[in-house]
Structures are given as C-alpha cells and as structure tokens.
Motif scaffolding. Sequence first.
Motif, short mmCIF file in Angstrom:
data_model
loop_
_atom_site.label_atom_id
_atom_site.label_comp_id
_atom_site.label_asym_id
_atom_site.label_seq_id
_atom_site.Cartn_x
_atom_site.Cartn_y
_atom_site.Cartn_z
N ALA A 203 20.77 -42.87 -7.69
CA ALA A 203 19.38 -42.43 -7.74
C ALA A 203 18.51 -43.59 -8.17
CB ALA A 203 19.20 -41.26 -8.73
N TYR A 204 17.24 -43.51 -7.81
CA TYR A 204 16.27 -44.52 -8.20
C TYR A 204 14.97 -43.81 -8.58
CZ TYR A 204 12.70 -48.20 -7.68
OH TYR A 204 11.65 -49.04 -7.88
N LEU A 205 14.45 -44.15 -9.76
CA LEU A 205 13.21 -43.56 -10.25
C LEU A 205 12.22 -44.66 -10.59
CD1 LEU A 205 15.77 -41.82 -11.61
CD2 LEU A 205 13.89 -40.46 -12.48
N SER A 206 10.97 -44.44 -10.21
CA SER A 206 9.90 -45.36 -10.61
C SER A 206 8.62 -44.55 -10.81
CB SER A 206 9.68 -46.46 -9.58
OG SER A 206 8.73 -47.39 -10.04
N MET A 207 7.78 -45.00 -11.72
CA MET A 207 6.58 -44.23 -12.06
C MET A 207 5.37 -44.55 -11.20
SD MET A 207 7.95 -42.52 -14.34
CE MET A 207 9.69 -42.82 -14.59
N ARG A 208 5.37 -45.72 -10.55
CA ARG A 208 4.17 -46.09 -9.82
C ARG A 208 4.51 -47.13 -8.76
NH1 ARG A 208 -1.37 -45.65 -10.85
NH2 ARG A 208 -2.69 -47.36 -10.17
N LEU A 209 4.48 -46.70 -7.50
CA LEU A 209 4.74 -47.61 -6.39
C LEU A 209 3.71 -47.38 -5.30
CD1 LEU A 209 8.64 -47.30 -6.13
CD2 LEU A 209 7.36 -49.28 -6.95
N SER A 210 3.57 -48.36 -4.43
CA SER A 210 2.62 -48.28 -3.32
C SER A 210 3.35 -47.90 -2.04
CB SER A 210 1.91 -49.63 -3.15
OG SER A 210 1.12 -49.92 -4.29
#
Length: 265
Positions: A203-210
């Motif tokens: 899994a991959y989580l990020s809070m803010r991407l474009s």
Amino acid sequence: MNWEQIYSHAKEWVNDAGAKIRLSFDKTLNIQTKSNANDLVTNMDKEIEQFFISKIREVYPDHKIMGEEGFGDTLGSLDGIVWLIDPIDGTMNFIHQQRNFAISLGVYENGVGKIGLIYDVVHDELYHASRGNGAYLNDKPLVPIKETPVKESIIALNATWVMENHRIDHNLMIPLVRDARGTRSYGSAALEMVFVAAGRVDAYLSMRLSPWDVAAGAVIIEELGGIVTNLRGEHLNFLSQDSLFAAKPGLHQSILKDYLKEGKW
C-alpha cells in the motif's frame, strides 16, 4: 481513436526522454526552488516536459496537456484526450542521489485513464499499461495483485505523516505503522505506486499529491486489480491536489475501515 498508436508513441517518447536524462548525469544542473526551499526544480525537469509537449503537439495537436512545470494547458475539465506529465517525479532524489526518480506519463480520455507509463530511468525499468490489455514491466507481464492482511503488509508512507504536522492528526497513523510488518519511503510517488503494482510494497499513502504525480500509476495499479482512491475512499480528482491511497484489494478496505475512518482528510 488509435490507442495502439498513442501507446507506441508514448513508450517511444518516454524512452527517448530517459536517454536525455541519463546524458545529464555528468553535467551541472541549474537548480531552483518553487513553493519552498525543499520544492526543487531543475533545468532537466523543464527540458523534459518541453520535449514531451513538442512531440505531442506535433503528432496530436488536438490533445490537451497537463504538466507539472506549467508548460502545458490550463484545464477546467478533463474532456477529450489529456496527457498528464511529470517529467521527473522525485526531483530531490534526482539531484541528491541520481536515482529513485521516474518519468510519469498518463493519457486520459474524458477523465478515464487509458494509458499509464512510469519509467525508472536509472534501472531501465518501464512499467506500463493500457486499459484492458494488462500491465507490464518492460516486456514481462505483471501478475494481478493479491490480497494481503495488514500484519503482513509493507506500507509506503513518508515519516512526516507519523509526526506532528499541520495536515493530519498524526496519532491516526501510529496504529497502522505499528500493526504493519514494515514501512518504506522512496521519495517518488510514481515509483511508490508501481511498487504497489509490482508487489514490492502492499500500500502507499500520501496526504497531498498533484494529478501528474498519480495519473499514470493509477492506470497501472487498477489494471492489475488494485484500488486507487483518496484517503476518504473517493475517486481521485485529476484536476486538483488530493490525498492518495493505493493498495491491494482487501487491504485497501480494511485500512480504510480500521485505521482511516476517523480522519478528517
């Protein structure tokens, strides 16, 4: 629409762009900052984006382009065919390490992902997919993604989100990090997404991407049966920044239910 031709051109141009980047390794980069001192851009980011735009404009003048460095179009919708380009995803890694970065190229039609290519330039690994035709690492088919429980999962997650920060309540992430088998951070959203696709992480989580960070990876992961949403479990909006949660099936649902449901994402 001849999607096989578009797919062929996209692969050709990504490989050509990768060759240009490799030739730059022994040259001095012109490094500038964007939104803050750690948001870096180089002359190569700009040159590679302009390379893609020149090729697309020449062959497909009616297609639209959204690029990280701003040389494409200003879009109010995803109507028609749109190319979403991140010429060097992981610019900080490119500058400091000359590895752990990738070219990311997604092609969408009326908001639906049709083609995704992510090229790990240093390792000469091209991850690519066209909707309905499978996903590949170079010429080798990638196998469909299988379920994995949290306790056996490796989760790609920036350590920033497990310490006090202004975007989220970091306490919500601590139980997930504690219960997972391990965590990793590679500094390139594109690579972390294809690592999910290839089974290198779960899994991959990020809070803010474009949009250009995730457009290509979403096509590849979904082609293999993985799930890509924001942290609220909603479809991604490819016109604005958003959080990202890409994971194996089953694991995606259990993390949403057991760890993320209280979050104000």
